[in-house]
Motif scaffolding. Structure first.
Motif, PDB file in Angstrom:
ATOM      1  N   LEU B 107       0.817  -1.219   0.000  1.00 15.92           N
ATOM      2  CA  LEU B 107       0.000   0.000   0.000  1.00 15.92           C
ATOM      3  C   LEU B 107       0.845   1.262   0.000  1.00 15.92           C
ATOM      4  O   LEU B 107       0.324   2.361  -0.106  1.00 15.92           O
ATOM      5  N   THR B 109       2.362   3.409  -1.805  1.00 23.73           N
ATOM      6  CA  THR B 109       2.636   4.003  -3.112  1.00 23.73           C
ATOM      7  C   THR B 109       3.556   5.215  -2.961  1.00 23.73           C
ATOM      8  O   THR B 109       4.193   5.625  -3.915  1.00 23.73           O
ATOM      9  N   ARG B 110       3.557   5.734  -1.758  1.00 21.08           N
ATOM     10  CA  ARG B 110       4.462   6.848  -1.441  1.00 21.08           C
ATOM     11  C   ARG B 110       5.306   6.439  -0.246  1.00 21.08           C
ATOM     12  O   ARG B 110       4.758   5.858   0.683  1.00 21.08           O
TER      13      ARG B 110
ATOM     14  N   GLU C  42       2.389   4.738  -9.356  1.00 20.67           N
ATOM     15  CA  GLU C  42       2.200   3.827  -8.226  1.00 20.67           C
ATOM     16  C   GLU C  42       0.831   4.043  -7.579  1.00 20.67           C
ATOM     17  O   GLU C  42       0.118   3.094  -7.268  1.00 20.67           O
ATOM     18  N   ASP C  43       0.475   5.305  -7.358  1.00 21.11           N
ATOM     19  CA  ASP C  43      -0.848   5.610  -6.782  1.00 21.11           C
ATOM     20  C   ASP C  43      -1.965   5.025  -7.635  1.00 21.11           C
ATOM     21  O   ASP C  43      -3.003   4.615  -7.114  1.00 21.11           O
ATOM     22  N   CYS C  45      -1.936   2.364  -9.403  1.00 22.64           N
ATOM     23  CA  CYS C  45      -1.878   0.901  -9.569  1.00 22.64           C
ATOM     24  C   CYS C  45      -2.427   0.150  -8.360  1.00 22.64           C
ATOM     25  O   CYS C  45      -2.876  -0.980  -8.467  1.00 22.64           O
ATOM     26  N   VAL C  46      -2.379   0.770  -7.198  1.00 20.80           N
ATOM     27  CA  VAL C  46      -2.669   0.048  -5.968  1.00 20.80           C
ATOM     28  C   VAL C  46      -4.170  -0.207  -5.797  1.00 20.80           C
ATOM     29  O   VAL C  46      -4.996   0.598  -6.231  1.00 20.80           O
ATOM     30  N   GLN C  47      -4.495  -1.342  -5.190  1.00 17.96           N
ATOM     31  CA  GLN C  47      -5.886  -1.662  -4.817  1.00 17.96           C
ATOM     32  C   GLN C  47      -5.863  -1.926  -3.314  1.00 17.96           C
ATOM     33  O   GLN C  47      -5.318  -2.928  -2.852  1.00 17.96           O
ATOM     34  N   SER C  48      -6.467  -1.027  -2.574  1.00 15.26           N
ATOM     35  CA  SER C  48      -6.305  -1.094  -1.120  1.00 15.26           C
ATOM     36  C   SER C  48      -7.302  -2.019  -0.445  1.00 15.26           C
ATOM     37  O   SER C  48      -7.155  -2.324   0.729  1.00 15.26           O
ATOM     38  N   GLY C 106      -5.273  -5.065  -8.378  1.00 16.30           N
ATOM     39  CA  GLY C 106      -4.068  -4.343  -7.980  1.00 16.30           C
ATOM     40  C   GLY C 106      -2.783  -5.014  -8.410  1.00 16.30           C
ATOM     41  O   GLY C 106      -1.699  -4.434  -8.291  1.00 16.30           O
ATOM     42  N   LEU C 165      -4.593   5.931  -0.358  1.00 13.03           N
ATOM     43  CA  LEU C 165      -3.595   6.825   0.246  1.00 13.03           C
ATOM     44  C   LEU C 165      -3.771   6.903   1.759  1.00 13.03           C
ATOM     45  O   LEU C 165      -2.803   7.081   2.503  1.00 13.03           O
ATOM     46  N   GLN C 167      -4.370   4.565   3.735  1.00 11.53           N
ATOM     47  CA  GLN C 167      -3.781   3.390   4.385  1.00 11.53           C
ATOM     48  C   GLN C 167      -2.296   3.574   4.652  1.00 11.53           C
ATOM     49  O   GLN C 167      -1.685   2.775   5.341  1.00 11.53           O
ATOM     50  N   ASN C 168      -1.729   4.583   4.070  1.00 11.36           N
ATOM     51  CA  ASN C 168      -0.296   4.840   4.189  1.00 11.36           C
ATOM     52  C   ASN C 168      -0.049   5.661   5.454  1.00 11.36           C
ATOM     53  O   ASN C 168      -0.711   6.690   5.660  1.00 11.36           O
ATOM     54  N   PRO C 169       0.858   5.248   6.303  1.00  9.00           N
ATOM     55  CA  PRO C 169       1.129   6.051   7.506  1.00  9.00           C
ATOM     56  C   PRO C 169       1.496   7.496   7.188  1.00  9.00           C
ATOM     57  O   PRO C 169       1.274   8.379   8.012  1.00  9.00           O
ATOM     58  N   LEU C 170       2.007   7.736   5.991  1.00 13.58           N
ATOM     59  CA  LEU C 170       2.355   9.109   5.611  1.00 13.58           C
ATOM     60  C   LEU C 170       1.114   9.973   5.408  1.00 13.58           C
ATOM     61  O   LEU C 170       1.220  11.196   5.279  1.00 13.58           O
ATOM     62  N   ARG C 173       0.660  12.999   7.568  1.00 14.55           N
ATOM     63  CA  ARG C 173       1.492  14.172   7.365  1.00 14.55           C
ATOM     64  C   ARG C 173       0.788  15.036   6.342  1.00 14.55           C
ATOM     65  O   ARG C 173       0.062  14.533   5.466  1.00 14.55           O
ATOM     66  N   GLY C 176       0.772  13.998   2.435  1.00 10.38           N
ATOM     67  CA  GLY C 176       1.035  12.602   2.068  1.00 10.38           C
ATOM     68  C   GLY C 176      -0.109  11.922   1.358  1.00 10.38           C
ATOM     69  O   GLY C 176       0.087  10.926   0.668  1.00 10.38           O
ATOM     70  N   VAL C 178      -2.584  13.559  -0.621  1.00  8.48           N
ATOM     71  CA  VAL C 178      -3.289  14.435  -1.567  1.00  8.48           C
ATOM     72  C   VAL C 178      -3.708  13.653  -2.801  1.00  8.48           C
ATOM     73  O   VAL C 178      -2.877  13.078  -3.494  1.00  8.48           O
TER      74      VAL C 178
END
Lengths: 410, 410, 410, 410
Positions: B107, B109-110, C42-43, C45-48, C106, C165, C167-170, C173, C176, C178
């Motif tokens: 997950l 992607t960034r 990358e954004d 392509c992902v399937q969360s 994904g 997006l 799901q990403n710990p970023l 922030r 992270g 957007v």
């Protein structure tokens, strides 16, 4: 050292010492029925998890074992009790034919427990007819295997029943979870632990001689031991409480990676069958029902993962199976308290060959993903223990009477 | 024996032979980037199963390893590239802190693949500053560990990427699954198999000397070997087709109990990355894309369960890790073709002690539920192979370049 | 009322008002590309999660829809861009053929996002050739359906991307997560809630006239309304915080039985995309990244279960879809803020008949296990909203821009 | 129309016609025990799936309902039989307190079936003491609810038991699965199907008058019916065989999307409890054991998904609940054969208000994710059927006696 309650009145006439094979057969078979006396028809039918089997199923499966491997081929005119039972009560013998799926054993409300008793009587009568003096050695060997097989299921029968009863909220009331009425644990052996120093060198490991042993205990072979020390007693419940108090179940650095994952996934915070009650303190569900935790009794119902973490926390390690076998004569609590987890994977001994045919499926096909346990437990039937005995379970299982003994490199 | 394509132009300057640690560092680090050249940003981001990791994650994690264990503590004024990366790219070091859950690596992607390149450059520059002549031996040891660690991830990077690409229906078109453009497998070694007779006796097993080795290869110790025979080459795809044709995937008596359960649960009918096409015949997805199955190439991408069943079907068995280590000099295909499953559980050697601190988590906490593989594969980076090397995976895994060599008792 | 940021520069030329079908086609198709501008390869392509699809997949699937249902049958000499794409990008049309499993979308790192752009250009060029003046009405209807279909996927594209997006710990922030650079939510409408009294009686419900509508909005039919009251604005985040503070997520008596089970299973404690930070207070991940929770904005990203529990806690209930449709002209925030959960199951209107052929699969086969939502959200593309529009999702889903409006019996 | 075998000897004195409430109470309570006569202690203990409950549990839960909601609050000096039973036998009343997890009901081997009989006797005796002439109307109402509640569990008791016994391989032998010894199905009504033409217009739907009804049958309200036609009999097994022969279980275009997913996931190929035997032809497990499929009997044990697919295959549709209620007097097989799936979601009637307190949890909190069934089945206890009765189950369930009647738009 053995406790009276798991033994039936006939226990003194156990298999190994039986004056004849027929007597041994009667004795072992009766003992199975004795173990189920305290279990209602409902208690005998339930399957509380896929690992466990109903008591009724154990009683029928051990009977089927004789029917399938002994009677059908050796007793002329033997008539199987019910043609459907081969499907229902085959455990895992692919060579014999298809079978009822293991996780669905608890759905077999029929045949009833009483009908299984009739099945047992039918087969017992046939065995009596078969086991006349002068029975051929190959047949005697097969019957003996059937008896040891039944003894293994005797231990499973009571531990499976304990697991089932422990799932019931009534288990935490005095007698709600009694498996064996009147049972009491073997007397504890209080006092401090000493480490016995053991020199390294060559040891002969594995079964020798003419007595019965399972195929997986052979061939006897040389093994190199390193100098080491072994605790002269098992880890006790009081020590386990120290482990808990010191964060044993909350510190991943004490655990194997898979062990920590299991600990988190299952929410382990103490051995199986323990519960902390605000008023009554630590309780344990035992064969005799719910009781206060016995502090100086060996810890039981722990997984290999927990045993391994405890050993690491203690600055020690688990022994190997060869270390235990070589030292067994020096260890007064080797038998009869708790199976002892080792750091040995359950693998074939060098040059191991399973027997041909369906009996070859008995042990060989399980030699992966399991760890060896040595000794025996207070649930092991009398006469079943053996120095070279290799018990085995996957490292996350804890419904058996499993404990540990510490070892150290020196 | 090594194939050119997994090596970058700098491969000759590999770690073991590097004129200096800084050179080795540059060489190994560049090789990682070389391996990712054929992978788009999307290819580098995907995680096709929890066992695998995205290529981008491998590139970042190996970098974090240097940042965490080398730079932060040894390079004054080192500024971590991004404070969040410790959380994102820690693999399993509980001692270091919490981390992003493994199954969710895909997950991320960034940061982008390009941003990970910047991260790598940042750390590479710092390593160059750090690795001046006269670096302290303890630090050099840690950097060397980091390089061998990165080489392990190089192999995972390409096998994980192959797995991901193989899940795409386009994989079965010519170039849809190319991981390494221009790659070709090592030349096969056709001809019949011979069994080398090996006498029994004492063997010294484990790492000795001053070269690098992982902790799990020590201590060196004596081991008793039984007389046995070892095949002088790996099992080939043509032989595996015979196994399939003889019902190898349909006969439970050939399999371990857990193995048969896995075979049924996953619907295995051939090694991973194989497919039978009605028109084109047997195909295999390789690092170079989809190709006709090479009959005289060693079989790869099989689980321990399959290897074990094949050996039983052959009237042979899997070798032990000690048998292979002792015979390695006699086996021309020991390295560079396929990792060879053994019948040895991955357990600590006698008297094994993991290092203290977080580095102690490197190997020790995985010594359960895994089987040892020996040799190396065509995906192993140049210079990473070693006679005493102990690779390990659970018995149901088959996404690595895993094969087998037969052994027999004599 | 619409916010500028989800609209591209061409938004004013949206489908409904387009001077020609070709213009509308260009406008809608461009808008899809505009929405993906802020998403990396990358954004995209992902399937969360299985409910969501990759942005790249949405871009390709909407293109395949035109290829499959419009071009192949109506444009002579049309050559499909890639024969494999029918398999990869068919969503759920069983009548058309087999398809790539939804949960594995994904894994499609190839074709790349750039190659999908080429696919879109190929199809756009063909559409331009096809859509000459005087196009047959049946074909125009099909193209119009394709455009509305693409608009539905535009909303999914951005909500799916937001979920990925988040799901990403970023994500927590600033930037992270957007999805849409520069986006801002529609201006809130502070002030108290008033309940509009609505008399009962007969209402005409469903689509009438010649404009476009989906099949599920027909036939228009009479419906009996009971006297009731409707809130003149949506429930706001500040009110939701009151619900949380009053134990809304901890009191089963407020919830449907299935809702409470879902709440416990998922550990819900707030709407999706909310997090309480010890320093920064309540945060929300939005299309513009992480921001402080806007107290007077309509609550979004709630399941039907949460909406229903909130309504019960408020002493109110959810409206029916007929109540909302009948009152839509009186409700200033009906469109453009958040889809409004109703207590109406998504069922066919009386005498509903789906069209024949594959297009009949568009809506009809989903008329079970879903609840209707009315209005539109700030993620709905401009021109796509309609008073008779029936949106629908299962009651446990919350990754769409879903909110609620209270109703009462009077 | 009712069949003798599900009725006990006391059936003629059923609830609705009982000369007194105490008589009704005795009659209904005795009938529960009558239904369990053919079930052994083991049969009564098993839980074959989370949807089902053990017969013993039904017997205890219905008893607890009286203890909790009637006796504790209304009978002075009433002493609960066992304090633990509130935890064990509460079904889903959150307001009352915590409870044993539903999927673990089958683990309650204790209390035994016999002990549950004692529990029932204890509560029956107390009810007799309580239900003296002149009992307060509010109390009479509560007792009446308890009786209807118990009747609902009577139907569940036998269908749950049938499901459990059907999981046993012995079920396909003559009497292995007998739930109700001597039971026989209601006489079939052969002959062709006719469609009754029904004009549209206003209908009054829902309960009116002073007789008992559940809260979900109110308030009575006006509903607009469209002109339609209703089959004058249920779909029969012979017609279902035609559906199977025409690929009904293999053609996704006949199914809802969720329905097709369920069909594939569960491997449905026929109604539940059907099996095709190579020698004996189509068999069905019934309350009287295994029998040849009755061709002219109404199909039973189908899910909503299957009913819906069959209707589509037939060029018809499922009726709405209002259509059935309005036409019930014209339909001779409305009651006593099989519950009839409708295309109406189980939602509150307009202006529905659940009662306050724990009794309010009876129906209201299940008004999501379920479809309404109308009529009654041959497993419905005598006197329990009602024209306004709303039964409800999720669309994938098929262990109840569920069938269908076709409808058409005209």
């Amino acid at each position: 050292m053995q406790h009276a309650q798991v033994s039936s009145d006939n226990a003194s006439a156990h298999a190994a010492a039986a004056s004849s094979l027929a007597d041994a057969c009667r004795s072992v078979r009766n003992h199975t029925e004795y173990l189920a006396i305290g279990l209602s028809a409902e208690d005998q039918c339930v399957q509380s998890m896929p690992d466990a089997s109903p008591a009724k199923w154990h009683r029928a499966h051990t009977t089927w074992f004789f029917e399938q491997f002994v009677l059908t081929q050796n007793l002329q005119d033997y008539r199987p009790f019910d043609d459907a039972f081969g499907y229902l009560f085959n455990s895992y013998y692919d060579t014999v034919g298809p079978r009822h799926p293991r996780p669905m054993r608890g759905l077999l409300t029929r045949p009833s427990a009483a009908h299984v008793s009739a099945y047992r009587a039918h087969v017992d009568a046939a065995l009596t007819r078969l086991l006349t003096p002068g029975v051929a050695p190959e047949l005697a060997e097969l019957v003996t295997l059937g008896l040891h097989h039944e003894q293994q299921h005797q231990e499973l029968l009571v531990t499976d029943a304990l697991h089932a009863l422990s799932q019931n909220p009534l288990a935490w009331r005095g007698t709600g979870s009694v498996v064996l009425p009147g049972w009491s644990a073997p007397a504890p052996r209080p006092g401090p632990t000493h480490f016995l120093q053991r020199a390294g060198g060559l040891a002969l490991i594995g079964h020798a001689g003419t007595g019965f042993a399972f195929d997986n205990e052979s061939p006897r072979h040389q093994h190199i031991l390193q100098p080491h020390a072994l605790a002269d007693r098992l880890v006790h419940n009081a020590e386990w409480l120290d482990f808990i108090a010191d964060g044993g179940y909350a510190r991943p650095e004490l655990w194997m990676s898979d062990g920590w994952a299991a600990c988190c996934a299952h929410g382990w915070e103490a051995p199986m069958h323990w519960r902390r009650d605000e008023v009554r303190g630590w309780l344990q569900v035992t064969f005799a029902g719910c009781a206060a935790l016995a502090l100086d009794a060996p810890v039981t119902h722990i997984s290999w993962y927990e045993a391994d973490a405890f050993a690491r926390w203690s600055g020690a390690r688990l022994p190997t199976e060869a270390e235990l076998e070589a030292a067994s004569a020096d260890l007064p609590d080797y038998f009869g308290y708790a199976w002892q987890w080792t750091n040995s994977a359950y693998l074939p001994y060098p040059r191991f060959k399973p027997p041909s045919g369906a009996i070859g499926e008995y042990n060989g096909k399980f030699m992966i993903n399991q760890m060896v346990l040595r000794g025996s437990s207070y649930a092991t039937p009398p006469g079943h223990e053996r120095v070279t005995y290799r018990n085995f379970f996957p490292p996350d299982k804890r419904w058996q009477v499993t404990g540990l003994r510490l070892a150290k490199d020196i």
